[in-house]
Design a protein around this motif. Sequence first.
Motif, mmCIF file in Angstrom:
data_model
loop_
_atom_site.group_PDB
_atom_site.id
_atom_site.type_symbol
_atom_site.label_atom_id
_atom_site.label_comp_id
_atom_site.label_asym_id
_atom_site.label_seq_id
_atom_site.Cartn_x
_atom_site.Cartn_y
_atom_site.Cartn_z
ATOM 1 N N ASP A 115 4.642 15.254 39.286
ATOM 2 C CA ASP A 115 4.347 15.641 40.775
ATOM 3 C C ASP A 115 5.196 16.774 41.148
ATOM 4 O O ASP A 115 5.565 16.657 42.511
ATOM 5 C CB ASP A 115 4.602 14.378 41.504
ATOM 6 C CG ASP A 115 3.459 13.124 41.290
ATOM 7 O OD1 ASP A 115 3.593 12.125 41.725
ATOM 8 O OD2 ASP A 115 2.327 13.606 40.799
ATOM 9 N N GLN A 223 -7.833 18.462 45.812
ATOM 10 C CA GLN A 223 -6.565 18.103 46.881
ATOM 11 C C GLN A 223 -6.948 17.901 48.053
ATOM 12 O O GLN A 223 -6.497 17.116 48.781
ATOM 13 C CB GLN A 223 -5.539 19.408 46.491
ATOM 14 C CG GLN A 223 -4.632 18.924 47.460
ATOM 15 C CD GLN A 223 -3.053 19.661 47.088
ATOM 16 O OE1 GLN A 223 -3.091 20.878 46.921
ATOM 17 N NE2 GLN A 223 -2.252 18.902 46.726
ATOM 18 N N LYS A 224 -7.929 18.711 48.537
ATOM 19 C CA LYS A 224 -8.363 18.703 50.019
ATOM 20 C C LYS A 224 -9.198 17.110 50.234
ATOM 21 O O LYS A 224 -8.894 16.572 51.162
ATOM 22 C CB LYS A 224 -9.562 19.699 50.060
ATOM 23 C CG LYS A 224 -10.159 19.751 51.475
ATOM 24 C CD LYS A 224 -10.730 21.173 51.916
ATOM 25 C CE LYS A 224 -11.460 21.067 53.137
ATOM 26 N NZ LYS A 224 -12.846 20.502 52.994
ATOM 27 N N VAL A 226 -8.546 14.607 48.530
ATOM 28 C CA VAL A 226 -7.289 13.415 48.255
ATOM 29 C C VAL A 226 -6.707 13.426 49.871
ATOM 30 O O VAL A 226 -6.269 12.617 50.463
ATOM 31 C CB VAL A 226 -6.521 13.616 47.500
ATOM 32 C CG1 VAL A 226 -5.040 12.877 47.548
ATOM 33 C CG2 VAL A 226 -6.905 13.698 46.037
ATOM 34 N N GLN A 227 -6.278 14.661 50.382
ATOM 35 C CA GLN A 227 -5.690 14.797 51.684
ATOM 36 C C GLN A 227 -6.595 14.130 52.904
ATOM 37 O O GLN A 227 -6.046 13.431 53.772
ATOM 38 C CB GLN A 227 -5.531 16.223 52.120
ATOM 39 C CG GLN A 227 -4.297 16.834 51.285
ATOM 40 C CD GLN A 227 -4.359 18.386 51.695
ATOM 41 O OE1 GLN A 227 -5.337 19.061 52.031
ATOM 42 N NE2 GLN A 227 -3.281 19.012 51.510
ATOM 43 N N VAL A 258 -4.809 15.640 40.969
ATOM 44 C CA VAL A 258 -3.418 15.884 41.866
ATOM 45 C C VAL A 258 -3.213 14.176 42.402
ATOM 46 O O VAL A 258 -4.102 13.844 42.848
ATOM 47 C CB VAL A 258 -3.800 16.822 43.040
ATOM 48 C CG1 VAL A 258 -2.542 16.512 44.071
ATOM 49 C CG2 VAL A 258 -3.990 18.150 42.446
ATOM 50 N N TYR A 260 -2.173 10.972 43.938
ATOM 51 C CA TYR A 260 -2.223 10.512 45.530
ATOM 52 C C TYR A 260 -0.675 10.523 46.299
ATOM 53 O O TYR A 260 -0.533 11.160 47.524
ATOM 54 C CB TYR A 260 -2.659 9.139 45.862
ATOM 55 C CG TYR A 260 -4.183 9.230 46.338
ATOM 56 C CD1 TYR A 260 -5.182 9.471 45.362
ATOM 57 C CD2 TYR A 260 -4.777 9.112 47.687
ATOM 58 C CE1 TYR A 260 -6.547 9.630 45.530
ATOM 59 C CE2 TYR A 260 -5.905 9.162 47.931
ATOM 60 C CZ TYR A 260 -6.989 9.588 47.148
ATOM 61 O OH TYR A 260 -8.361 9.752 47.252
ATOM 62 N N ARG A 262 1.760 12.485 45.192
ATOM 63 C CA ARG A 262 2.349 13.872 45.417
ATOM 64 C C ARG A 262 1.570 14.652 46.626
ATOM 65 O O ARG A 262 2.238 15.168 47.596
ATOM 66 C CB ARG A 262 1.752 14.675 44.141
ATOM 67 C CG ARG A 262 2.121 16.281 44.348
ATOM 68 C CD ARG A 262 1.817 16.885 43.281
ATOM 69 N NE ARG A 262 2.234 18.348 43.417
ATOM 70 C CZ ARG A 262 2.573 19.335 42.468
ATOM 71 N NH1 ARG A 262 1.993 18.826 41.442
ATOM 72 N NH2 ARG A 262 2.816 20.529 42.713
ATOM 73 N N THR A 263 0.277 14.308 46.916
ATOM 74 C CA THR A 263 -0.452 14.481 48.067
ATOM 75 C C THR A 263 0.228 14.166 49.432
ATOM 76 O O THR A 263 0.475 14.987 50.345
ATOM 77 C CB THR A 263 -1.996 14.591 47.894
ATOM 78 O OG1 THR A 263 -2.396 14.997 46.640
ATOM 79 C CG2 THR A 263 -2.588 15.282 48.875
ATOM 80 N N GLU A 266 3.408 15.717 49.852
ATOM 81 C CA GLU A 266 3.341 17.174 50.325
ATOM 82 C C GLU A 266 2.693 17.336 51.732
ATOM 83 O O GLU A 266 2.851 18.341 52.429
ATOM 84 C CB GLU A 266 2.655 18.003 49.243
ATOM 85 C CG GLU A 266 3.496 18.259 48.208
ATOM 86 C CD GLU A 266 2.602 18.950 46.961
ATOM 87 O OE1 GLU A 266 1.464 18.936 46.982
ATOM 88 O OE2 GLU A 266 3.438 19.291 45.930
ATOM 89 N N MET A 267 2.195 16.381 52.247
ATOM 90 C CA MET A 267 1.514 16.518 53.589
ATOM 91 C C MET A 267 2.773 16.327 54.725
ATOM 92 O O MET A 267 2.330 16.580 55.686
ATOM 93 C CB MET A 267 0.584 15.315 53.647
ATOM 94 C CG MET A 267 -1.044 15.803 53.291
ATOM 95 S SD MET A 267 -2.157 14.248 53.104
ATOM 96 C CE MET A 267 -2.667 14.220 54.843
ATOM 97 N N SER A 272 3.533 10.974 55.385
ATOM 98 C CA SER A 272 4.446 10.755 53.977
ATOM 99 C C SER A 272 5.308 9.710 54.244
ATOM 100 O O SER A 272 5.553 9.016 53.300
ATOM 101 C CB SER A 272 5.343 12.112 53.827
ATOM 102 O OG SER A 272 6.033 12.275 54.818
#
Lengths: 467, 491
Positions: A115, A223-224, A226-227, A258, A260, A262-263, A266-267, A272
């Motif tokens: 990650d 990634q989008k 997942v976000q 990617v 979950y 990590r995402t 990073e959000m 987070s």
Amino acid sequence: MWNMKQLEYGALARRANQIKDELRQGVRRPYKEVIDVFQGDLHRAGMKPLTFVRQILAACVYPPLINSNNLPLDVRQRAQEELGRCVGGSVGSYSAVAGIPEIVHSISEFIKRRDGGIPSHPENIYISPGSQWSISNILNVLVNREASPRTGVLIPVPCHHKTVLSITQLGAVTVPYYLSEEQGWALQVEELQRALESAKGVCNPVALYVINPGNPAGYVQSQKSVQEVIRFAWEKRLFLLADELYQDCVYGENCEFVSYKRTLSEMGPPFSGTVELASFHSVSKGFLGECGLRAGYVELVNLDPAVMKHIHTLFSKDSCAPVLGQIALDLMTDPPKPGDPSYPLYKQEIEHIRAVLVHNVKRVHEVINSLPGFSCPPIEGGLFVFPRLNLTPKAIQKAKELGLQPDTFYCTRLLEEGGVFTGPGWEYGQKEGTYHIRFCIAAPQDVMEELLRCLSSFHMTFMKDFS
Amino acid sequence: MSQQAVNGVAHRGRVLTLDSMNPNVKRVEYAVRGPIVQRAVQIEKELKEGVKKPFTEVIKANIGDAHAMGQKPITFFRQVLALCSYPALLEDSKFPEDAKKRAQRILEACGGHSIGAYSTSQGIECIRQDVARYIEKRDGGIPSNPDNIYLSTGASDAIVTILKLLVCGEGRDRTGVMISIPQYPLYSAALADLGAVQINYYLDEDNCWSLNITELRRALNAAREHCNPRVLCIINPGNPTGQVQSRQCIEDVIQFAKEEHLFLMADEVYQDNVYAEGCQFHSFKKVLFEMGPEYSNTVEMASFHSTSKCYMGECGFRGGYVEVINLDPEVKAQLIKLVSVRLCPPVPGQALLDLVVNPPQPDEPSYATFMKERTAVLSALAEKARLTEQIFNTVPGITCNPVQGAMYTFPRITLPQKAIDKAKELGLVPDMFYCMRLLEEDGICLVPGSGFGQREGTYHFRMTILPPTDKLKVVLQKIREFHLRFTQEFS
């Protein structure tokens, strides 16, 4: 949806075993052996275990091998290391509840590396006998059997059967959200919203279960995507259960796994630090394919510390995960490195498996889409293909007459006449009026070619018979 | 950007809290790996970091883990398992032929000839057949059907699975499960988790922890007021108490189960651990069938065994099985579904179980070594059982029943009133206070009797008899000295 055909469940597997026995006894059939691609079981399909892994396991099981010159030096050293971490120097002793501490640490380092440096805390990781075990344990904590309305868990359609069983056996309700077949089985937030709405007055949804890469549908979330899911879970107050068993199985161009975790990290805030997440992984899939060893782990993020204490007690009554499986997990998360004596062979074996999988997904996609009444989107990841069957009214009618789901009828015939053991789509869930089959694409190339040959031949005959 | 400002949504609390979580899980406790063990692990860390203590190591006599205490594995078993793990070794002349044969047979039964493939959920068929043959041999020829055998991830897994099948109903109809006091706390943990009603029946400490039918009846009748008693669990040889039930007792229990229409769960994982003269293991299945068809055709039963105990002590492999008798076919269908959720038991554990039920025979090359190793382990345990009882009974304030079988001793300790009061002050149960002190002062980790259940006003601890004899002698001596010191301090 899943309770309906309890009688059919397992019948196909029993028949497959029967046929295998008959073939062993020399009974004549149109094929010499059953191609068993029903489960995501690499070894059963003929893929080989990693030499490095098996050498170390053997030396751990029978330590005199550590002094054997027949095993590479790094294998012997690593086995010694692993044994040194076992209580009493034996793989036969219990480990700590969450797993051998050095291995748990190794997993946290693996997660951190994967990650991009985001820290992973060992005390949030529990090793269990396979991922389903920890999925069940976490669901157990989430599901309040006495609650009214009942606890709900959002699940994808299609979804592999085991988690669904876990949910219903705990007395909770599944809230299905449909993946979009037209968009390559993409997960759409609007559909999550619709599913949540449908639960109003029916149950109290507390968790959202996602599978990425998918099973049986072979999508890999961007990634989008997942976000979007994380944002949705945050907004709607849902506990995220991320089944990431197939993270090493990504083939699609422009596709990347990617996590979950990590995402989420990073959000940044507010997500987070608040979205509760359980991520699952295991030694059963990927390159190891060690399903029979039964070892997986869960990483828990943002959980209430008081609840974590109870989770620990829950895992403790299960004693611990099998030690050989734990060692395999360690080897998965901390494999040979360039310069190690075992590295060249290890690299060769990994690359071979990868090449086979990449080749297979291309071939399967090609062949299936060339057959009339059969289609599937490109397989971006995972270990399965979930092609759609356009069955004729005649075939559907015949299935009804036999008291079978139409895709079960297809799979039964495919097993009997073609010698290929696959799973019917209804077992995984699908839109009403659509039919699918599922099979594993991890098989040696020659086995896959034979499978595709049998499947094509059978399919053409079947479509003709019921035209 | 404050949390409240985002989308105008108010502060997002956690989904999973003590209030929202499954209330049953909150009631789960498992003393064997509970708070005292967590403190022991902490102390071990401190020792590693160089903190000075009155001892140099923590002796973990809390858990029935033989290898952890230095017991050696059985060579033959490990040879076969190594061959199964890395079949290239089948070419290695250093492995005996009988080991290779066993390995080949097991591998042939595995998908893709690999122990890494899933097996069926019920367990590899030829292994279940071997287990059935073992049971038949053990029980004097009484038939065993492989279809009634389910391999599992240790016996604990099978015990929980069977309980899941049996527990149902609401309120006054909620299933009641009878379990001995003292008991192995997996049972109380599982019952709490399932929201079942635990029905305690007390073993008779004054009579070597024997089981009385009158006590069973008392417990059952009292329970009928508030639940629906359906299950009777019995651990034989006993854990933590070590008693080995007489054949008459087993007959009486079966009779009772039949009369009261109870499902019998017979936990027999210590069946090879029998030491006392005049004691013998009688399987519930054997006695049931010898009582005649009136019983053997009607009493529903599940018997459990494991690869974790006996003479092999292979806890880390998680091997075990349950044999079910007279189960309703529809219930069996549900059982298959239940075990399928976790896919299958660990294949190395299944392979190990196959070797346990199918060990080297007199005409095979590995037989001599196998018998030597097996005998050495069991006779060492027998000696340690005797030694433990003997030494503990020399300590004023400790009384110890004979350790007839299993791997533990559960002596009764007399605590001075002042100690009991001090414990209360500290918010601790008196035997936890005692055990914590022993841990801090001598580095010996035991489990307080309160973790297993005991009669009100009595206190105990459970200690394993597994440390090597010399170390065990030291441990017994230290506990003796501690007890005298403790009694003196609080007199």
